[in-house]
Design an enzyme around this catalytic site. Structure first.
Site, PDB file in Angstrom:
ATOM      1  N   SER A  77      -7.327 -15.100   7.285  1.00  0.00           N
ATOM      2  CA  SER A  77      -7.432 -14.262   6.098  1.00  0.00           C
ATOM      3  C   SER A  77      -8.785 -14.486   5.414  1.00  0.00           C
ATOM      4  O   SER A  77      -9.829 -14.329   6.055  1.00  0.00           O
ATOM      5  CB  SER A  77      -6.250 -14.569   5.174  1.00  0.00           C
ATOM      6  OG  SER A  77      -6.089 -13.597   4.182  1.00  0.00           O
ATOM      7  N   ASP A 105      -1.421  -5.154   9.830  1.00  0.00           N
ATOM      8  CA  ASP A 105      -1.594  -6.260   8.886  1.00  0.00           C
ATOM      9  C   ASP A 105      -1.756  -5.673   7.489  1.00  0.00           C
ATOM     10  O   ASP A 105      -2.658  -4.880   7.243  1.00  0.00           O
ATOM     11  CB  ASP A 105      -2.838  -7.074   9.274  1.00  0.00           C
ATOM     12  CG  ASP A 105      -2.994  -8.353   8.466  1.00  0.00           C
ATOM     13  OD1 ASP A 105      -2.723  -8.336   7.251  1.00  0.00           O
ATOM     14  OD2 ASP A 105      -3.423  -9.363   9.049  1.00  0.00           O
ATOM     15  N   HIS A 134       0.874 -10.431   8.591  1.00  0.00           N
ATOM     16  CA  HIS A 134      -0.476 -10.887   8.299  1.00  0.00           C
ATOM     17  C   HIS A 134      -0.918 -11.939   9.312  1.00  0.00           C
ATOM     18  O   HIS A 134      -0.251 -12.962   9.466  1.00  0.00           O
ATOM     19  CB  HIS A 134      -0.502 -11.462   6.881  1.00  0.00           C
ATOM     20  CG  HIS A 134      -1.851 -11.865   6.389  1.00  0.00           C
ATOM     21  ND1 HIS A 134      -3.003 -11.197   6.730  1.00  0.00           N
ATOM     22  CD2 HIS A 134      -2.233 -12.888   5.572  1.00  0.00           C
ATOM     23  CE1 HIS A 134      -4.034 -11.782   6.135  1.00  0.00           C
ATOM     24  NE2 HIS A 134      -3.593 -12.813   5.435  1.00  0.00           N
TER      25      HIS A 134
END
Length: 511
Positions: free
Chosen positions: A228, A453, A481
């Site tokens: 991320s 995502d 995610h």
């Protein structure tokens, strides 16, 4: 862009309520367990070679001590790299030693920004395969401003409670004025309570810290797994120190070229897509989905639940489940499809007037416990993001964006639109010059993107892999995610073979 660390706590919390179902969810995390032929990184570079003026930092030795069976230490870095003889800050580091002969250290970051790298490493047995843990010391650090490092502080816990629970979609002039005042107070609090640190928690400075950490670990090149926001941190590192790039995996890529408005718009679209996927799963896999008979009806039901809570918050003990908290409660389990069962429980009970489960999900997102907040992630994410990009839409201009945001996300659009004003209250100002991230001359950098995502849309991973001179894209067709460690053997093997053997996946590998 929070990573799974908070979600792990959610699953643990729900174990008692969901029993075997939640236990099965837990078992699905972690990568593969294939057999590999380990290949060490080259060691022809002096790991301690330092940029001018930073010799004392690059020459430091980490003094490890035991902390619940793992190794803990503190790294010292300058608050301001332009003034290396000035004030110093500390970076908390945690190491989980390799189970076998280590190839070196694998530094990890879970995202956020504001996520705790030390907690990420501490949970290595959950996050990474046995093969990776056998061949690498897993090393996590809390980036400057976060966790147990020298940390950003903006408000008291009671004030943070009010801030997180605030109205996400103010409508009347009075409501807008209240939200704007709360935002200004929060920004002013960061500056007042954190001092000059508020000007020195940029991603660029955190990447410089990571190179000091690499040197202190004795590694000539950096092996790194970032998820991320951790992909932005890793890409920034690669731009600053391309010759020090060893094997970097960036999972759930961030498009570092986007402005904040476009990023918010695309995230709104991503979470709407994830919500629709969740509802479709409910409709397709249950005899009668409690949300409705088709996807559109189910989405309308979710929005009705959120609107009802916004209009009439649900009492939960001595607290209230507000509209703001309900939003966090819904989006948190959208980060992983394995946790949709938790969302169903929370929505079903909220329909019946019980907001406990939805509030617990919101609390896990915010790292709130019965004894207060367990970390400062909600404060750090504001300080870091707004220092990196202080651009903000004036409060009076937010309604001009409603149409495009509601088109992207009928359910969450206005929440994300109002978020465009957030950095208008930030007092932090960085002296770091913006970077165009290309990382020319770096070894291959593997970027993993997931097609649905919600937090880091797939297009961002495509863009990041393209922007990096040596970027290699690996795609996972799926929900949730990030792509590593969620049950896709193709992705896990590609990542692990690269990190352990140095075998670069085919660019464009589709899993």
């Amino acid at each position: 862009m929070k990573r799974w660390v908070a979600i792990l706590a959610v699953v643990v919390l729900f174990l008692g309520a969901l029993g075997a179902t939640a236990a099965a969810v837990l078992a699905l995390r972690g990568g593969g367990g294939g057999s590999f032929d380990p290949v060490s990184l080259p060691d022809d570079l002096d790991p301690r070679a330092a940029p001018a003026g930073l010799e004392k930092y690059y020459s430091q030795e980490l003094e490890w001590s035991d902390c619940d069976g793992d190794d803990c230490a503190e790294l010292t870095v300058p608050m301001d790299y332009a003034e290396p003889d000035g004030e110093e800050i500390t970076i908390a580091v945690l190491r989980v030693p390799a189970g076998g002969d280590a190839l070196g250290s694998m530094v990890v970051n879970p995202g956020g920004p504001g996520g705790s790298g030390t907690e990420y490493a501490k949970n290595a047995s959950f996050a990474f395969s046995k093969a990776l843990r056998h061949h690498f010391d897993v090393v996590g650090f809390d980036p400057r401003g976060t966790g147990r490092s020298t940390a950003i502080d903006c408000v008291t816990d009671d004030e943070l409670d009010a801030y997180v629970a605030g109205d996400p979609v103010p409508e009347t002039p009075a409501e807008i004025a209240t939200v704007e005042a709360a935002s200004k107070s929060f920004g002013a609090g960061c500056a007042a309570r954190s001092g000059d640190l508020v000007n020195h928690v940029s991603t660029i400075e955190a990447a410089r810290d990571m190179d000091v950490l690499r040197a202190a670990l004795g590694d000539s090149q950096l092996t790194y797994f970032g998820a991320s926001y951790g992909t932005k941190l890793g890409a920034t590192y690669a731009e600053l120190f391309p010759e020090r790039v060893g094997r970097l995996v960036l999972d759930g890529g961030v498009d570092v070229s986007l402005d904040s408005t476009t990023m918010s718009l695309e995230q709104a679209r991503g979470f709407e897509q994830a919500l629709r996927a969740y509802v479709k799963n409910c409709v397709d896999t249950t005899e009668r989905c409690f949300l409705g008979d088709d996807v559109d009806e189910g989405i309308a039901t979710v929005k009705e639940i959120l609107d009802d809570i916004e209009a009439d918050p649900i009492k939960v003990g001595d607290r209230e489940l507000t509209g703001g908290l309900a939003f966090y409660g819904v989006v948190t389990p959208l980060y992983a499809s394995n946790y949709w069962v938790l969302l169903s429980t929370a929505l079903r009970t909220a329909q019946a007037g019980n907001g406990t489960a939805l509030l617990e999900l919101a609390d896990m997102y915010a790292s709130r416990t019965a004894n207060g907040y367990s970390d400062n992630s909600m404060e750090a994410i504001f300080a870091i993001n707004c220092l990196d990009d202080p651009a903000a839409v004036p409060w009076s201009k937010i309604p001009d964006h409603f149409a495009e945001f509601e088109e992207a996300s009928p359910t969450f659009g206005r929440v994300f639109a109002w978020g465009l004003a957030g950095c208008s209250s930030s007092k932090g100002r960085t002296t770091e010059e913006p970077l165009e991230i290309r990382a020319e001359g770096a070894e291959p950098i593997v970027v993993v993107g997931t097609t649905r995502d919600p937090a880091t849309p797939y297009e961002w991973s495509e863009a990041l892999a393209d922007q990096l001179d040596s970027g290699v894209l690996v795609s996972r067709d799926g929900d949730g995610h990030t792509g590593y460690g969620v049950g896709n053997e193709c992705v896990d093997e590609a990542v692990e073979r690269y990190l352990i053997e140095g075998t670069v996946p085919a660019d464009g590998l589709s899993c």
